[in-house]
Scaffold this motif. Structure first.
Motif, mmCIF file in Angstrom:
data_model
loop_
_atom_site.group_PDB
_atom_site.id
_atom_site.type_symbol
_atom_site.label_atom_id
_atom_site.label_comp_id
_atom_site.label_asym_id
_atom_site.label_seq_id
_atom_site.Cartn_x
_atom_site.Cartn_y
_atom_site.Cartn_z
ATOM 1 N N ASP A 130 0.824 -1.217 0.000
ATOM 2 C CA ASP A 130 0.000 0.000 0.000
ATOM 3 C C ASP A 130 0.855 1.262 0.000
ATOM 4 O O ASP A 130 0.572 2.213 -0.725
ATOM 5 C CB ASP A 130 -0.966 -0.004 1.188
ATOM 6 C CG ASP A 130 -2.054 -1.070 0.991
ATOM 7 O OD1 ASP A 130 -2.296 -1.430 -0.184
ATOM 8 O OD2 ASP A 130 -2.608 -1.547 1.991
ATOM 9 N N GLU A 131 1.912 1.220 0.810
ATOM 10 C CA GLU A 131 2.794 2.401 0.852
ATOM 11 C C GLU A 131 3.490 2.608 -0.496
ATOM 12 O O GLU A 131 3.652 3.747 -0.951
ATOM 13 C CB GLU A 131 3.854 2.224 1.934
ATOM 14 C CG GLU A 131 3.347 2.497 3.328
ATOM 15 C CD GLU A 131 4.491 2.438 4.336
ATOM 16 O OE1 GLU A 131 5.314 3.364 4.360
ATOM 17 O OE2 GLU A 131 4.557 1.446 5.079
ATOM 18 N N CYS A 132 3.899 1.502 -1.118
ATOM 19 C CA CYS A 132 4.541 1.613 -2.445
ATOM 20 C C CYS A 132 3.559 2.205 -3.443
ATOM 21 O O CYS A 132 3.903 3.095 -4.227
ATOM 22 C CB CYS A 132 5.023 0.248 -2.947
ATOM 23 S SG CYS A 132 6.481 -0.365 -2.096
ATOM 24 N N ASP B 129 1.028 4.127 -2.876
ATOM 25 C CA ASP B 129 0.826 5.561 -2.603
ATOM 26 C C ASP B 129 1.937 6.394 -3.232
ATOM 27 O O ASP B 129 1.694 7.446 -3.822
ATOM 28 C CB ASP B 129 0.807 5.829 -1.086
ATOM 29 C CG ASP B 129 -0.506 5.351 -0.450
ATOM 30 O OD1 ASP B 129 -1.463 5.092 -1.194
ATOM 31 O OD2 ASP B 129 -0.532 5.239 0.797
ATOM 32 N N GLN B 130 3.164 5.898 -3.067
ATOM 33 C CA GLN B 130 4.314 6.627 -3.632
ATOM 34 C C GLN B 130 4.260 6.635 -5.159
ATOM 35 O O GLN B 130 4.541 7.658 -5.789
ATOM 36 C CB GLN B 130 5.626 5.957 -3.181
ATOM 37 C CG GLN B 130 6.017 6.234 -1.761
ATOM 38 C CD GLN B 130 6.666 7.612 -1.584
ATOM 39 O OE1 GLN B 130 7.171 8.212 -2.523
ATOM 40 N NE2 GLN B 130 6.626 8.129 -0.371
ATOM 41 N N ARG C 115 1.571 6.337 -6.963
ATOM 42 C CA ARG C 115 0.443 7.193 -7.340
ATOM 43 C C ARG C 115 0.885 8.654 -7.473
ATOM 44 O O ARG C 115 0.509 9.353 -8.393
ATOM 45 C CB ARG C 115 -0.672 7.063 -6.281
ATOM 46 C CG ARG C 115 -1.863 7.994 -6.495
ATOM 47 C CD ARG C 115 -2.895 7.772 -5.408
ATOM 48 N NE ARG C 115 -3.452 6.429 -5.499
ATOM 49 C CZ ARG C 115 -4.412 6.064 -6.360
ATOM 50 N NH1 ARG C 115 -4.918 6.947 -7.192
ATOM 51 N NH2 ARG C 115 -4.851 4.835 -6.392
ATOM 52 N N GLU C 116 1.760 9.071 -6.518
ATOM 53 C CA GLU C 116 2.260 10.462 -6.582
ATOM 54 C C GLU C 116 2.973 10.722 -7.912
ATOM 55 O O GLU C 116 2.814 11.778 -8.509
ATOM 56 C CB GLU C 116 3.260 10.705 -5.454
ATOM 57 C CG GLU C 116 2.662 11.174 -4.163
ATOM 58 C CD GLU C 116 3.768 11.552 -3.183
ATOM 59 O OE1 GLU C 116 4.642 12.370 -3.518
ATOM 60 O OE2 GLU C 116 3.768 10.976 -2.075
ATOM 61 N N GLU D 261 0.253 10.855 -10.632
ATOM 62 C CA GLU D 261 -0.576 12.070 -10.566
ATOM 63 C C GLU D 261 0.218 13.309 -10.959
ATOM 64 O O GLU D 261 -0.293 14.220 -11.592
ATOM 65 C CB GLU D 261 -1.178 12.216 -9.159
ATOM 66 C CG GLU D 261 -2.293 11.193 -8.961
ATOM 67 C CD GLU D 261 -2.946 11.243 -7.587
ATOM 68 O OE1 GLU D 261 -3.945 10.530 -7.403
ATOM 69 O OE2 GLU D 261 -2.453 11.958 -6.691
#
Ligand SMILES: Cc1ncc(COP(=O)(O)O)c(C=O)c1O
Length: 377
Positions: free
Chosen positions: A14-16, A18-19, A21-22, A25
């Motif tokens: 999940d943390e990967c 999120d990173q 995704r940044e 985006e």
């Protein structure tokens, strides 16, 4: 029955995501952004003054050899000494630059033996590539002294050494190591998909590495776009390569780095269980490690009388071992050196790698121990 693999990366998913995704985006997945963040994080973690994020350890070793050759006026045919117990990237990096790979024997830690390295030095020798086998620091301190005494450059292939320390210090930062190269390949202690880091001690060499890894262009795309405008005016000084790392891999690396120390501690815990269980078995040889309490232990290996038979027995129990490594002088293109490293040759025929990774439960470890000890009693 669940399979026990020899190496298996564990991602903090999940943390990967999120990173990553940044990156998506922001519209920045290439060189820059997270690669710069990760370089800063790695410098802070290791103490290296310079760190440049690249797409593998293999290309980092090539850059290391190339830049030291350029900067020191080495000639084609000059020699670099390395170990035959390594992945083939290590000697190949010497040949990429038309230099000659000379092999020296290994010590009890399966790292270069300083005594044999000294014997292999001649008037054409220019450098040593030391491999921290399985994360071990081996006798790197003695190799540093030898390189200083004989005026040789020293490259540290730290593919296995993410997180290895000696008294809290990363050995790649020791004075006398000219350049250290790390791997964050898919199954390494700090896994991504494929990537690596090249850490020169010298600022000018770091600058050349950045340029050579980006086709010889003297400004990187991220720097060119930073001010909001994409500056097109750059110069090209070298026939460079496309060796740079990218933001998506760096996004994963940033997360994995947070867990590196904790995960290496678990590796050491598993290694201790294995070592305690095998130490009294006379059919098993344990490979020691200096400063074992700070070793990254990328892999766990033993020597056994019949490696093939043990691999087959493990497979019957759905446990998969491996071999790291065959003596590189047995490969066709390095056959010229066959017979020059007798201990490495002998030991490599008996080496077996047992499962060591973050997915292993204590029950898995007990199961591996039981199969090995029952079979080799
Ligand atoms: C000792 C050693 N050197 C170099 C490499 C190459 O690393 P990479 O896959 O990042 O190019 C490896 C990878 O397995 C390795 O084990």
């Amino acid at each position: 029955m669940s399979t026990i693999q020899v190496l298996k990366p564990k991602f903090h998913v999940d943390e990967c995501l999120d990173q990553i995704r940044e990156c998506l985006e922001q519209g920045w997945t290439g060189m820059g952004f997270k690669t710069v963040e990760f370089e800063d994080a790695w410098k802070k973690y290791t103490g290296h003054p310079h760190a440049y994020y690249i797409n593998s350890d293999t290309v980092g070793l090539h850059l290391a050899v190339k830049i030291l050759k350029m900067q020191n006026g080495w000639q084609d045919g000059d020699e670099i000494i390395t170990t035959p117990i390594t992945f083939i990237s290590t000697p190949h990096s010497i040949l990429y630059e038309n230099l000659h790979a000379t092999f020296a024997d290994v010590d009890e830690y399966l790292c270069l033996d300083p005594v044999d390295v000294e014997k292999k030095i001649n008037e054409k020798t220019r450098a040593v590539i030391f491999v921290g086998y399985g994360g071990r620091v081996g006798q790197l301190d003695k190799i540093i002294e030898l390189c200083k005494k004989r005026n040789l450059k020293l490259i540290l292939d730290a593919a296995h050494m993410a997180g290895t320390k000696v008294n809290g210090v990363c050995p790649g930062t020791w004075e006398g190591v000219d350049v250290t190269v790390y791997s964050y390949q898919a199954v390494k202690n700090l896994p991504t998909g494929d990537s690596g880091m090249i850490c020169f001690a010298n600022e000018e060499n770091d600058k050349i590495a950045r340029q050579l890894a980006w086709l010889g262009i003297n400004k990187d795309t991220y720097a060119r776009s930073n001010a909001g405008t994409y500056k097109w005016k750059y110069d090209v000084d070298y026939v460079g390569y496309k060796y740079n790392g990218n933001a998506v891999m760096a996004a994963i690396a940033l997360v994995q780095l947070k867990y590196l120390d904790e995960e290496n501690a678990r590796r050491r815990e598993i290694v201790k269980k294995y070592n305690d269980a095998f130490k009294d078995n006379k059919n098993i040889g344990i490979i020691g490690a200096p400063h074992a309490d700070e070793c990254s232990y990328h892999i766990y290996e033993l020597t056994v009388p019949d490696r093939e038979a043990l691999l087959a027995e493990l497979a019957k129990h759905d446990i998969y071992g491996g071999v790291h490594y065959r003596d590189n002088t047995e490969y066709s293109m390095y056959l010229y050196a066959n017979g020059t490293c007798p201990y490495a040759h002998e030991v490599s025929q008996h080496l077996i790698t047992l499962p060591l990774h973050m997915w292993l439960t204590d029950e898995d470890v007990e199961k591996v121990i039981k199969v090995v000890n029952d079979y080799l009693k």
